[in-house]
Design a protein around this motif. Structure first.
Motif, short mmCIF file in Angstrom:
data_model
loop_
_atom_site.label_atom_id
_atom_site.label_comp_id
_atom_site.label_asym_id
_atom_site.label_seq_id
_atom_site.Cartn_x
_atom_site.Cartn_y
_atom_site.Cartn_z
N ARG A 124 0.81 -1.22 0.00
CA ARG A 124 0.00 0.00 0.00
C ARG A 124 0.84 1.26 0.00
O ARG A 124 0.56 2.20 -0.72
CB ARG A 124 -0.89 0.04 1.25
N CYS A 125 1.90 1.27 0.87
CA CYS A 125 2.61 2.54 1.03
C CYS A 125 4.12 2.42 0.80
O CYS A 125 4.83 3.42 0.82
CB CYS A 125 2.32 3.16 2.40
N CYS A 140 3.03 -3.62 8.19
CA CYS A 140 3.64 -2.34 7.84
C CYS A 140 3.61 -1.44 9.07
O CYS A 140 2.54 -1.17 9.61
CB CYS A 140 2.86 -1.70 6.69
ZN LIG Z 1 2.07 0.49 4.58
#
Ligand SMILES: [Zn+2]
Length: 284
Positions: A124-125, A140
């Motif tokens: 996602r990031c 994460c």
């Molecule tokens: Zn993340």
């Protein structure tokens, strides 16, 4: 019937802080597993650490206990030379050469290593993820997104009609080989839905009396094959011509070339053929 579950294996996530006895190593060079004692009678390496053999792992994962022994999965740089007496084997080749429980656990080790390799960074990031030690996951630290080793369910279906079996040839099969129908489960489906849909899509046949047969983890790359039997309920066989090039009924006495014996498809077909030959129902 499916193989018994692995009785001697206890999955654990927190490696021992200190270890005084040798561990069992599921060491992979790409998709090949390292064995000792020659390729004909292989055994898995059991040692304090792979670095003592010049095979320092790029990554490793603690797997838990097998027969009371600590186990690790490890990824080895393919450029490292193997010590004398060591060999690298394909996972498929391991089946039949070592106990099924150990071969199955090797498949599990490979899937966990591949998942670990593919999720070093958050999808996602982009932040580097952290391995958790209370469960098999990577989290994460920035956005808290967590990934788990994937398992992709697929179904296999053997349709019978009286004493006949419906077998099909995939275009990718070696010449002469036929098997039961199979396909992946789609999001939102029950397994029974998949069985009906795949049979309709691949050969245009309707079925009923769907019964569970057994299951088999298949680490290429991370499937769980769930096998069923079903009775023919209508329709003419029409192979889809894309995935299935040919499909037809086979009498018990004239079964074609079947998939290798390590696969659940072979066990499914032979078990059901045996039941029908004894006058028993296909579902046992
Ligand atoms: Zn993340």
């Amino acid at each position: 019937m499916a193989d018994d579950p692995i009785p001697e294996y206890v999955p654990l996530y927190q490696p021992p802080e200190a270890r005084s006895e040798p561990a069992l190593w599921f060491a992979f060079r790409k998709s090949e597993i390292l064995v000792v004692g020659g390729a004909e009678r292989p055994d898995l390496p059991c040692c304090m650490g792979l670095d003592e053999h010049g095979l320092a792992p790029q990554r490793s994962q603690y797997l838990g206990l097998y027969g009371g022994r600590h186990c690790y999965a490890a990824a080895i740089d393919e450029s490292l030379p193997l010590p004398a007496g060591w060999a690298a084997l394909g996972l498929r080749d391991l089946f039949g050469l070592v106990e099924t429980t150990l071969a199955t656990l090797s498949g599990r080790a490979y899937q966990i290593l591949e998942w670990d390799r593919n999720h070093q960074f958050c999808s996602r990031c982009g932040t580097r993820t952290q391995l958790r030690n209370d469960e098999r996951s990577r989290s994460c630290p920035a956005c808290k997104y967590t990934t788990y080793p994937p398992v992709t369910p697929a179904i296999m279906i053997l349709v019978t009609h009286g004493r006949r079996l419906l077998l099909a040839r995939k275009t990718a099969f070696p010449p002469g080989r036929y098997s039961a129908l199979a396909g992946f489960v789609e999001p939102g489906e029950m397994l029974e839905d998949t069985v009906i849909r795949e049979t309709r899509e691949e050969v245009g046949v309707e079925i009923g009396n769907i019964r569970y047969f057994g299951s088999q983890p298949w680490p290429f790359p991370h499937s769980l094959m769930v096998a069923f039997t079903a009775d023919y309920a209508g329709g003419e066989i029409r192979p889809d011509g894309v995935e299935i090039e040919e499909a037809r009924w086979f009498e018990l006495e004239e079964l074609p070339k079947l998939p290798p014996s390590i696969s659940i498809s072979r066990r499914l077909i032979e078990t059901v053929a045996g039941r029908l030959a004894r006058g028993e129902p296909a579902s046992g």
